[in-house]
Design a protein around this motif. Structure first.
Motif, short mmCIF file in Angstrom:
data_model
loop_
_atom_site.label_atom_id
_atom_site.label_comp_id
_atom_site.label_asym_id
_atom_site.label_seq_id
_atom_site.Cartn_x
_atom_site.Cartn_y
_atom_site.Cartn_z
N PHE A 249 4.92 -7.51 -3.82
CA PHE A 249 4.24 -6.22 -3.76
C PHE A 249 5.25 -5.14 -4.14
O PHE A 249 6.37 -5.12 -3.63
N VAL A 250 4.86 -4.25 -5.06
CA VAL A 250 5.72 -3.15 -5.48
C VAL A 250 5.29 -1.90 -4.72
O VAL A 250 4.11 -1.50 -4.79
N PHE A 251 6.21 -1.29 -3.99
CA PHE A 251 5.95 -0.03 -3.28
C PHE A 251 6.65 1.09 -4.03
O PHE A 251 7.81 0.97 -4.40
N GLY A 252 5.95 2.19 -4.26
CA GLY A 252 6.54 3.34 -4.94
C GLY A 252 6.68 3.06 -6.43
O GLY A 252 6.21 2.03 -6.95
N SER A 253 7.35 3.98 -7.12
CA SER A 253 7.48 3.82 -8.57
C SER A 253 8.78 4.45 -9.06
O SER A 253 9.49 5.11 -8.29
N GLY A 254 9.09 4.22 -10.31
CA GLY A 254 10.29 4.78 -10.93
C GLY A 254 11.54 4.36 -10.18
O GLY A 254 11.66 3.21 -9.74
N ASP A 255 12.47 5.28 -10.00
CA ASP A 255 13.75 4.96 -9.37
C ASP A 255 13.62 4.62 -7.89
O ASP A 255 14.52 4.01 -7.32
N SER A 256 12.50 5.01 -7.27
CA SER A 256 12.36 4.73 -5.83
C SER A 256 11.51 3.48 -5.58
O SER A 256 11.16 3.19 -4.44
N ALA A 257 11.18 2.72 -6.63
CA ALA A 257 10.36 1.51 -6.44
C ALA A 257 11.13 0.46 -5.62
O ALA A 257 12.33 0.29 -5.78
N GLN A 258 10.41 -0.21 -4.72
CA GLN A 258 10.96 -1.31 -3.94
C GLN A 258 10.00 -2.48 -4.06
O GLN A 258 8.81 -2.28 -4.25
N ILE A 259 10.50 -3.69 -3.90
CA ILE A 259 9.59 -4.84 -3.91
C ILE A 259 9.70 -5.61 -2.59
O ILE A 259 10.78 -5.67 -1.98
N VAL A 260 8.56 -6.15 -2.17
CA VAL A 260 8.50 -6.88 -0.91
C VAL A 260 7.74 -8.18 -1.16
O VAL A 260 6.67 -8.17 -1.79
N THR A 261 8.28 -9.29 -0.68
CA THR A 261 7.59 -10.57 -0.79
C THR A 261 7.33 -11.11 0.61
O THR A 261 8.15 -10.91 1.52
N PRO A 262 6.18 -11.78 0.82
CA PRO A 262 5.92 -12.35 2.15
C PRO A 262 7.07 -13.24 2.60
O PRO A 262 7.59 -14.04 1.83
N GLU A 263 7.48 -13.07 3.87
CA GLU A 263 8.62 -13.84 4.37
C GLU A 263 8.22 -15.30 4.56
O GLU A 263 7.05 -15.63 4.73
N LEU A 264 9.23 -16.16 4.53
CA LEU A 264 9.00 -17.60 4.64
C LEU A 264 8.81 -17.96 6.11
O LEU A 264 9.76 -17.96 6.89
N THR A 265 7.57 -18.21 6.50
CA THR A 265 7.24 -18.45 7.90
C THR A 265 7.23 -19.93 8.25
O THR A 265 7.09 -20.28 9.42
N GLY A 266 7.33 -20.80 7.24
CA GLY A 266 7.22 -22.23 7.48
C GLY A 266 5.99 -22.82 6.79
O GLY A 266 5.88 -24.02 6.65
N SER A 267 5.07 -21.94 6.39
CA SER A 267 3.89 -22.45 5.68
C SER A 267 3.90 -22.03 4.20
O SER A 267 3.00 -22.40 3.45
N LEU A 268 4.91 -21.25 3.79
CA LEU A 268 5.00 -20.88 2.37
C LEU A 268 5.95 -21.83 1.65
O LEU A 268 6.91 -22.34 2.24
N LEU A 269 5.67 -22.03 0.38
CA LEU A 269 6.56 -22.83 -0.46
C LEU A 269 7.71 -21.92 -0.91
O LEU A 269 7.45 -20.87 -1.51
N PRO A 270 8.95 -22.29 -0.61
CA PRO A 270 10.08 -21.44 -1.01
C PRO A 270 10.35 -21.54 -2.52
O PRO A 270 11.12 -22.39 -2.96
N GLY A 271 9.74 -20.68 -3.29
CA GLY A 271 9.83 -20.72 -4.75
C GLY A 271 11.23 -20.34 -5.24
O GLY A 271 11.87 -19.45 -4.69
#
Ligand SMILES: *Cc1c(COP(=O)(O)O)cnc(C)c1O
Length: 370
Positions: A249-271
Motif C-alpha cells: 500500500f502506498v501512502f502519500g505521494s511524491g517525496d513524502s510517499a511511504q509504502i506498507v506491506t502486511p506483516e508476516l503473521t504466520g499465514s502469509l507467504l514470505p515473498g
C-alpha cells in the motif's frame, strides 16, 4: 565448516533430440507463460538409506509413477519459482536463488519432507540453466522461469511422511507479463474462503495451498474481478495477500510517499519480491514498513486520499498494480482512479533494472550462471 559442505556433482545425460534452433527461436519470440519447456530437467532422489543421491540432468519428458505414490493421495508436494535473465552482455544470471533454496527447505520442513541441501538446489539450477542457456530469451522483461519441485514418492497408502522423495527442476521461457504495458487488476475480497490460517501451511509454498485457492479465484471471476484478495482466517478483517502475490500500500505521494506491506503473521507467504522491495524502496529514499492493514483502513484510506496506490508483487509479474476493489460487505472502490501510479512504476522499474543488469546490484542479489 567447509569440509561439511558436500560438492554436488550432477551427472549429465544430455538429450540426443533437442529442439532445433528454428523451433526454439519460434517459441522464444512469443513464449507466453508456462506453455513450453526446455530440452532438459534435473532429477534427484532421497531415501532414508542413501540420503540425496542420483542427482542427474536428463532429457525433459514424462515420468512414470506408481498409482499408489504417496503424494498423489496425501499431497506432500512443494515448489519454488525463480527466474534467469539474459543481460545485455550475453551473460545469464538468476535472482536471489539462495533465498528460494532456503524457502524450499523451510517448506519441506513444514510438510515433513526431506530438506534439499542449499548447495544441491544451486547446483541443479546452475546445471540446467547452463545446459539450456540457449533457452534464456533476451529482450525486455523476458526470462527463463525455473520451477523446482519435490514430491513424496514412497509407494503405499499408509498416512505418514513418505520414506522417499523426488526432486525435479524444469524450466520454461517466459514472455513479458504485460506485453501491452502495465495494466491494473481488479480484486475481490474473499470473505467466505480463506487461503491460510496461523499454524497451517500458509508460509510454505505447497501445492495444496494453490488447490485450496482456486474456488475463491473462480468466485472473484464470477464477480468480474481478475484476482482474489485474502483476509486473515480468524477475524476476516486484516489484508493478507492477493492470489499468489504479496501486497503493498502506498501512502502519500511524491517525496513524502511511504509504502506498507502486511506483516508476516504466520499465514502469509514470505515473498522474495516482497522482501527485495523493502530494500529497493529504502535505497530510493521511500520509507517502507510492515504493519497490519484492515479492510476498513484500505477503504477509508482510498476514500480520504491517504492511500494513493496499491500493488501486488511476486516473481512472475514482478509488480502488478491494483486498480479496483469489490466486496460483498464493504462495497467497492477505486484506487488512483483505476490507473497505475508513479510509485508503483518507479519501484517496478528499479527492481527490474537490477534483475536485468541495467542498474547496479548493490546487495549482490544476482547469481552468475554463464
Ligand atoms: C510464491 C508466492 C508469493 C510470491 O513470492 P515470490 O518469492 O516473491 O515469488 C506470494 N504469495 C504466495 C501465496 C506465493 O505462493
Amino acid at each position: 565448516m567447509s569440509s561439511q559442505v558436500r560438492e554436488w556433482n550432477i551427472r549429465m545425460h544430455p538429450s540426443e533430440a533437442v529442439a532445433s534452433a528454428d523451433e526454439r527461436e519460434a517459441i522464444l519470440a512469443n513464449p507466453g507463460f508456462g506453455r513450453f519447456f526446455t530440452d532438459h530437467m534435473v532429477s534427484a532422489t532421497w531415501t532414508h538409506e542413501h540420503g540425496w543421491h542420483d542427482a542427474e540432468l536428463i532429457p525433459y519428458g514424462p515420468i512414470q509413477l506408481d498409482p499408489a505414490t504417496n503424494f498423489m493421495h496425501y499431497g506432500q508436494a512443494i515448489f519454488e519459482g525463480l527466474k534467469a535473465y539474459r543481460h545485455a552482455d550475453g551473460s545469464v544470471k538468476t535472482f536471489r536463488p539462495v533465498a528460494n533454496a532456503e524457502r524450499f527447505a523451510a517448506s519441506a520442513r513444514r510438510l515433513a519432507m526431506a530438506e534439499l541441501p542449499i548447495e544441491l538446489f544451486l547446483a541443479s539450477v546452475e546445471a540446467l540453466v547452463r545446459q539450456d542457456q540457449a533457452w534464456v530469451p533476451s529482450g525486455q522483461e523476458k526470462s527463463l522461469y525455473l520451477r523446482p519441485f519435490m514430491l513424496g514418492t514412497e509407494v503405499g497408502l499408509g498416512v505418514r511422511p513418505a520414506a522417499e522423495y523426488r526432486y525435479l527442476l524444469i524450466a520454461s521461457p517466459a514472455g513479458a507479463y504485460f506485453p501491452q504495458g502495465v495494466k491494473p487488476v481488479s480484486v475481490w475480497l474473499s470473505d467466505e474462503y480463506v487461503r491460510a490460517a496461523v499454524g497451517g501451511t500458509g508460509e510454505a509454498k505447497c501445492a495444496g495451498n494453490y488447490a485450496a485457492s482456486l474456488i475463491a479465484q473462480a468466485e472473484a471471476a464470477q464477480h468480474g474481478c481478475d484476482q482474489v484478495v485474502w483476509l486473515d482466517a480468524a477475524e476476516r478483517t486484516w489484508i493478507e495477500e492477493m492470489g499468489g502475490m504479496n501486497l503493498y500500500f502506498v501512502f502519500g505521494s511524491g517525496d513524502s510517499a511511504q509504502i506498507v506491506t502486511p506483516e508476516l503473521t504466520g499465514s502469509l507467504l514470505p515473498g522474495i519480491t516482497r522482501s527485495s522491495l523493502l530494500q529497493v524502496a529504502e535505497d530510493l529514499g521511500i520509507r517502507a514498513t510492515q504493519a497490519r492493514i484492515s479492510v476498513q483502513d484500505w477503504r477509508q484510506g482510498c476514500l480520504e486520499g491517504q492511500i494513493t496506490e496499491v500493488f501486488a508483487c511476486g516473481t512472475a509479474a514482478v509488480i502488478t498494480p491494483v486498480g479496483e476493489v469489490k466486496s460483498r460487505n464493504s462495497g467497492g472502490w477505486k484506487i488512483n482512479g483505476g490507473t497505475t501510479g508513479p510509485i508503483t512504476l518507479k519501484l517496478r522499474q528499479a527492481l527490474l533494472d537490477i534483475q536485468t543488469g541495467v542498474a547496479e546490484d548493490p546487495h549482490n542479489w544476482l547469481h552468475h550462471i554463464c
